[in-house]
Design a protein around this motif. Sequence first.
Motif, PDB file in Angstrom:
ATOM      1  N   ALA A   9       0.836  -1.200   0.000  1.00 41.11           N
ATOM      2  CA  ALA A   9       0.000   0.000   0.000  1.00 41.11           C
ATOM      3  C   ALA A   9       0.872   1.252   0.000  1.00 41.11           C
ATOM      4  N   THR A  10       1.932   1.216   0.796  1.00 43.70           N
ATOM      5  CA  THR A  10       2.846   2.365   0.865  1.00 43.70           C
ATOM      6  C   THR A  10       3.514   2.607  -0.476  1.00 43.70           C
ATOM      7  N   GLU A  11       3.973   1.547  -1.102  1.00 45.07           N
ATOM      8  CA  GLU A  11       4.645   1.659  -2.400  1.00 45.07           C
ATOM      9  C   GLU A  11       3.711   2.260  -3.448  1.00 45.07           C
ATOM     10  N   ALA A  12       2.464   1.796  -3.471  1.00 45.68           N
ATOM     11  CA  ALA A  12       1.498   2.303  -4.436  1.00 45.68           C
ATOM     12  C   ALA A  12       1.173   3.769  -4.163  1.00 45.68           C
ATOM     13  N   PHE A  13       1.017   4.107  -2.888  1.00 42.95           N
ATOM     14  CA  PHE A  13       0.673   5.484  -2.524  1.00 42.95           C
ATOM     15  C   PHE A  13       1.803   6.441  -2.890  1.00 42.95           C
ATOM     16  N   VAL A  14       3.026   6.076  -2.568  1.00 41.23           N
ATOM     17  CA  VAL A  14       4.185   6.923  -2.867  1.00 41.23           C
ATOM     18  C   VAL A  14       4.330   7.116  -4.373  1.00 41.23           C
ATOM     19  N   ALA A  15       4.074   6.068  -5.135  1.00 40.70           N
ATOM     20  CA  ALA A  15       4.204   6.150  -6.595  1.00 40.70           C
ATOM     21  C   ALA A  15       3.219   7.149  -7.192  1.00 40.70           C
ATOM     22  N   GLN A  16       2.062   7.309  -6.558  1.00 43.17           N
ATOM     23  CA  GLN A  16       1.032   8.198  -7.096  1.00 43.17           C
ATOM     24  C   GLN A  16       0.899   9.504  -6.317  1.00 43.17           C
ATOM     25  N   ARG A  17       1.787   9.718  -5.352  1.00 45.71           N
ATOM     26  CA  ARG A  17       1.596  10.853  -4.442  1.00 45.71           C
ATOM     27  C   ARG A  17       1.559  12.205  -5.154  1.00 45.71           C
ATOM     28  N   ASN A  18       2.464  12.437  -6.093  1.00 44.53           N
ATOM     29  CA  ASN A  18       2.490  13.729  -6.791  1.00 44.53           C
ATOM     30  C   ASN A  18       1.185  13.973  -7.550  1.00 44.53           C
ATOM     31  N   LEU A  19       0.667  12.926  -8.169  1.00 46.68           N
ATOM     32  CA  LEU A  19      -0.608  13.041  -8.883  1.00 46.68           C
ATOM     33  C   LEU A  19      -1.735  13.355  -7.905  1.00 46.68           C
ATOM     34  N   ARG A  57      -4.207   3.165  -9.195  1.00 45.97           N
ATOM     35  CA  ARG A  57      -4.188   4.595  -9.470  1.00 45.97           C
ATOM     36  C   ARG A  57      -5.597   5.168  -9.442  1.00 45.97           C
ATOM     37  N   ALA A  58      -6.521   4.522 -10.151  1.00 41.41           N
ATOM     38  CA  ALA A  58      -7.898   5.002 -10.213  1.00 41.41           C
ATOM     39  C   ALA A  58      -8.555   4.980  -8.838  1.00 41.41           C
ATOM     40  N   TYR A  59      -8.255   3.944  -8.074  1.00 40.28           N
ATOM     41  CA  TYR A  59      -8.852   3.827  -6.740  1.00 40.28           C
ATOM     42  C   TYR A  59      -8.341   4.934  -5.828  1.00 40.28           C
ATOM     43  N   LEU A  60      -7.047   5.218  -5.897  1.00 48.07           N
ATOM     44  CA  LEU A  60      -6.467   6.293  -5.082  1.00 48.07           C
ATOM     45  C   LEU A  60      -7.023   7.658  -5.484  1.00 48.07           C
ATOM     46  N   VAL A  61      -7.168   7.875  -6.783  1.00 53.80           N
ATOM     47  CA  VAL A  61      -7.750   9.139  -7.250  1.00 53.80           C
ATOM     48  C   VAL A  61      -9.185   9.264  -6.756  1.00 53.80           C
ATOM     49  N   ARG A  62      -9.901   8.142  -6.725  1.00 48.73           N
ATOM     50  CA  ARG A  62     -11.282   8.162  -6.245  1.00 48.73           C
ATOM     51  C   ARG A  62     -11.347   8.568  -4.774  1.00 48.73           C
ATOM     52  N   ILE A  63     -10.492   7.964  -3.953  1.00 48.04           N
ATOM     53  CA  ILE A  63     -10.474   8.318  -2.524  1.00 48.04           C
ATOM     54  C   ILE A  63     -10.108   9.787  -2.350  1.00 48.04           C
ATOM     55  N   THR A  64      -9.064  10.218  -3.059  1.00 50.75           N
ATOM     56  CA  THR A  64      -8.607  11.608  -2.954  1.00 50.75           C
ATOM     57  C   THR A  64      -9.703  12.582  -3.364  1.00 50.75           C
ATOM     58  N   THR A  65     -10.409  12.266  -4.436  1.00 52.86           N
ATOM     59  CA  THR A  65     -11.480  13.136  -4.913  1.00 52.86           C
ATOM     60  C   THR A  65     -12.577  13.281  -3.862  1.00 52.86           C
ATOM     61  N   ALA A 131      -8.540  18.373 -16.682  1.00 52.81           N
ATOM     62  CA  ALA A 131      -7.115  18.428 -16.349  1.00 52.81           C
ATOM     63  C   ALA A 131      -6.469  17.044 -16.354  1.00 52.81           C
ATOM     64  N   PHE A 132      -7.183  16.063 -15.790  1.00 45.68           N
ATOM     65  CA  PHE A 132      -6.560  14.748 -15.598  1.00 45.68           C
ATOM     66  C   PHE A 132      -7.090  13.680 -16.544  1.00 45.68           C
ATOM     67  N   ASP A 133      -8.019  14.054 -17.429  1.00 50.05           N
ATOM     68  CA  ASP A 133      -8.527  13.152 -18.462  1.00 50.05           C
ATOM     69  C   ASP A 133      -9.084  11.853 -17.881  1.00 50.05           C
ATOM     70  N   VAL A 134      -9.742  11.968 -16.730  1.00 50.37           N
ATOM     71  CA  VAL A 134     -10.373  10.804 -16.111  1.00 50.37           C
ATOM     72  C   VAL A 134     -11.678  10.512 -16.844  1.00 50.37           C
ATOM     73  N   GLY A 135     -11.956   9.236 -17.064  1.00 49.94           N
ATOM     74  CA  GLY A 135     -13.164   8.849 -17.786  1.00 49.94           C
ATOM     75  C   GLY A 135     -14.434   9.157 -17.014  1.00 49.94           C
ATOM     76  N   TYR A 136     -15.528   9.305 -17.745  1.00 49.00           N
ATOM     77  CA  TYR A 136     -16.801   9.641 -17.108  1.00 49.00           C
ATOM     78  C   TYR A 136     -17.246   8.562 -16.127  1.00 49.00           C
ATOM     79  N   ASP A 137     -17.005   7.306 -16.463  1.00 47.79           N
ATOM     80  CA  ASP A 137     -17.400   6.219 -15.565  1.00 47.79           C
ATOM     81  C   ASP A 137     -16.630   6.287 -14.247  1.00 47.79           C
ATOM     82  N   GLU A 138     -15.333   6.584 -14.342  1.00 48.70           N
ATOM     83  CA  GLU A 138     -14.520   6.701 -13.130  1.00 48.70           C
ATOM     84  C   GLU A 138     -14.969   7.873 -12.277  1.00 48.70           C
TER      85      GLU A 138
END
Length: 298
Positions: A9-19, A57-65, A131-138
Amino acid sequence: MREHATDQATEAFVAQRNLLFTVAYEMLGSAADAEDVLQETWLRWVKVDLGEVRDQRAYLVRITTRQALNRLRTVKRRREAYVGPWLPEPLLTAPDVAEDVELAESMSMALMLVLETLTPTERAVFVLREAFDVGYDEIAAALDKTPAAVHQIAHRARRHVDARRPREVVTASQTQAALDAFRHALEAGDLQGLLEVLAPEVVAISDGGGVKLAPPRPITGAEKVGRFVVGGLARTDATLTVGQTVVNGNPALVLRVDGELDGVLAVRVENARITGLYFVRNPDKLTRIDSETALTLR
């Protein structure tokens, strides 16, 4: 097993942190609030069963949003009580970020101010889609809405933003040229020089947050803005130094008075002239201009 899962979980989070930070910041306009959102995202992420997650990535963006949207609704109320005009918190970014036209336009102070006029849900949809080109379904999954509803919100938000943002894409070199002319006139106290670089309809907004002196309302018109700038210099015996910087992916100026940081000045440029001046003096918003913040749209 749990320790291994936490490492993953830490590795995945750090990889996407800037995004994730960029998503939260663009939704909130505040680095401090964005950092709080990332902390909340992390606390929820480590409780997720990664074996059930198809796209981390999509799951983390969802939580962040979701966390950013919750906080946005809270800070909207807080900003209504803010003393004087409110401006986004400026972030020092690497010079090469200014060459990424898409990122620079997305993070510009001018566009961030336009996003402030959207509802929280409209802002979330616009940011994720444009800005981030996320799909409508996401986006629909992140906001607990149907894709059809997200389509409608995106259309409404895009129409609102397009009516208020600059109609032409301005390069970093064009912004820099206008900023150089403004800087030279500023340092010389040259009113005529300012009038030549300021558009007739220019609007100047200063954010002191009730801590630093700033006009309580925006100043409109080249003559008024020019006289305000020159008059401000005439009222002080202090030594003003003006340096170049890159804020939110765009050329900007950093102003120091007697060697002490006084504020950051960003601009909006159209047709080679300045149509917007954004001067952030609130000390609480100047903590991110000494070290670069990594921003990314992908």
